[in-house]
Design a protein around this motif. Structure first.
Motif, PDB file in Angstrom:
ATOM      1  N   THR A 236      26.851 -11.604 -26.376  1.00  0.00           N
ATOM      2  CA  THR A 236      25.447 -11.295 -26.122  1.00  0.00           C
ATOM      3  C   THR A 236      25.375 -10.067 -25.227  1.00  0.00           C
ATOM      4  N   LEU A 237      24.770  -9.021 -25.754  1.00  0.00           N
ATOM      5  CA  LEU A 237      24.531  -7.787 -25.002  1.00  0.00           C
ATOM      6  C   LEU A 237      23.033  -7.492 -25.000  1.00  0.00           C
ATOM      7  N   ALA A 238      22.243  -8.545 -25.055  1.00  0.00           N
ATOM      8  CA  ALA A 238      20.787  -8.407 -25.158  1.00  0.00           C
ATOM      9  C   ALA A 238      20.189  -7.807 -23.894  1.00  0.00           C
ATOM     10  N   ASN A 239      19.091  -7.078 -24.102  1.00  0.00           N
ATOM     11  CA  ASN A 239      18.281  -6.549 -23.002  1.00  0.00           C
ATOM     12  C   ASN A 239      19.082  -5.713 -22.014  1.00  0.00           C
ATOM     13  N   ASN A 240      19.854  -4.798 -22.565  1.00  0.00           N
ATOM     14  CA  ASN A 240      20.541  -3.796 -21.770  1.00  0.00           C
ATOM     15  C   ASN A 240      19.917  -2.453 -22.113  1.00  0.00           C
ATOM     16  N   GLU A 241      20.668  -1.380 -21.957  1.00  0.00           N
ATOM     17  CA  GLU A 241      20.167  -0.046 -22.268  1.00  0.00           C
ATOM     18  C   GLU A 241      21.131   0.672 -23.207  1.00  0.00           C
ATOM     19  N   LEU A 242      21.782  -0.097 -24.080  1.00  0.00           N
ATOM     20  CA  LEU A 242      22.784   0.460 -24.991  1.00  0.00           C
ATOM     21  C   LEU A 242      22.138   1.392 -26.009  1.00  0.00           C
ATOM     22  N   LYS A 243      22.747   2.569 -26.169  1.00  0.00           N
ATOM     23  CA  LYS A 243      22.281   3.514 -27.184  1.00  0.00           C
ATOM     24  C   LYS A 243      23.191   3.488 -28.407  1.00  0.00           C
TER      25      LYS A 243
END
Length: 185
Positions: free
Chosen positions: A56-63
């Motif tokens: 889960t990498l939800a609600n980060n700022e990954l581009k």
């Protein structure tokens, strides 16, 4: 500012260590203010990456995600990437041959990530609240053996997709009424 960054780094390190020490099949890095997947994590997880089935990498700022991410975690069953700034996936997403569910909602996809159509186990694709208007590969989607649900709600889908898709598909394709807008967060 530096204190907040330090807290975020410590939180990521703690979560990664918990995964390694417990032998968990889950890595949860949601809401960690990540702008990219930390390179150092590959080394820490190198001996357990095959055992990780849910990230889960939800609600980060990954581009973006790298090809290394996809090939390192090739045993994934679920991948949660909602609430980031993603607009494409690397071609190496096709190495996720065991993936059953991917959540790409609330990102910035303008085009349907067609590489997903090569995943034989994929049952659920969530692309809600993106910017996809056309080029949904309906024909390829219909050949996916395990696909059960695709969520395209709150995308500016073309009339062509809306008319062509329903008679061809054997899975649930969720779409908003034409012109519907997502509620502000």
């Amino acid at each position: 500012m530096l204190k907040k960054m330090g807290e975020a780094v410590a939180r990521v390190a703690r979560k990664v260590n918990e995964t390694v020490e417990s032998g968990s099949d889950t890595l949860d890095l949601a809401e960690c203010k990540l702008v990219s997947f930390p390179v150092g994590i590959y080394k820490v997880l190198r001996n357990v990456s095959d055992q990780i089935h849910l990230i889960t990498l939800a609600n980060n700022e990954l581009k973006s995600l790298t090809s290394k991410f996809m090939t390192t975690f090739s045993q994934l069953r679920e991948l949660h990437l909602e609430g980031n700034f993603l607009h494409r996936l690397p071609n190496e997403v096709s190495s996720l041959q065991h993936l059953k569910a991917i959540d790409l909602s609330r990102n910035q996809f303008r085009d349907f990530p067609e590489q997903l159509t090569t995943l034989p186990m994929l049952e659920t694709i969530n692309l809600e609240e993106n910017e996809i208007a056309a080029d949904v590969p309906v024909e390829k989607l219909t050949t996916m053996p395990a696909l059960r649900t695709i969520n395209l709600r709150f995308n500016p889908l073309s009339a062509e997709v809306r008319v062509i898709a329903p008679p061809l598909i054997k899975f649930d394709m969720l779409m908003s009424p034409e012109g519907a807008r997502a509620l502000p967060p």
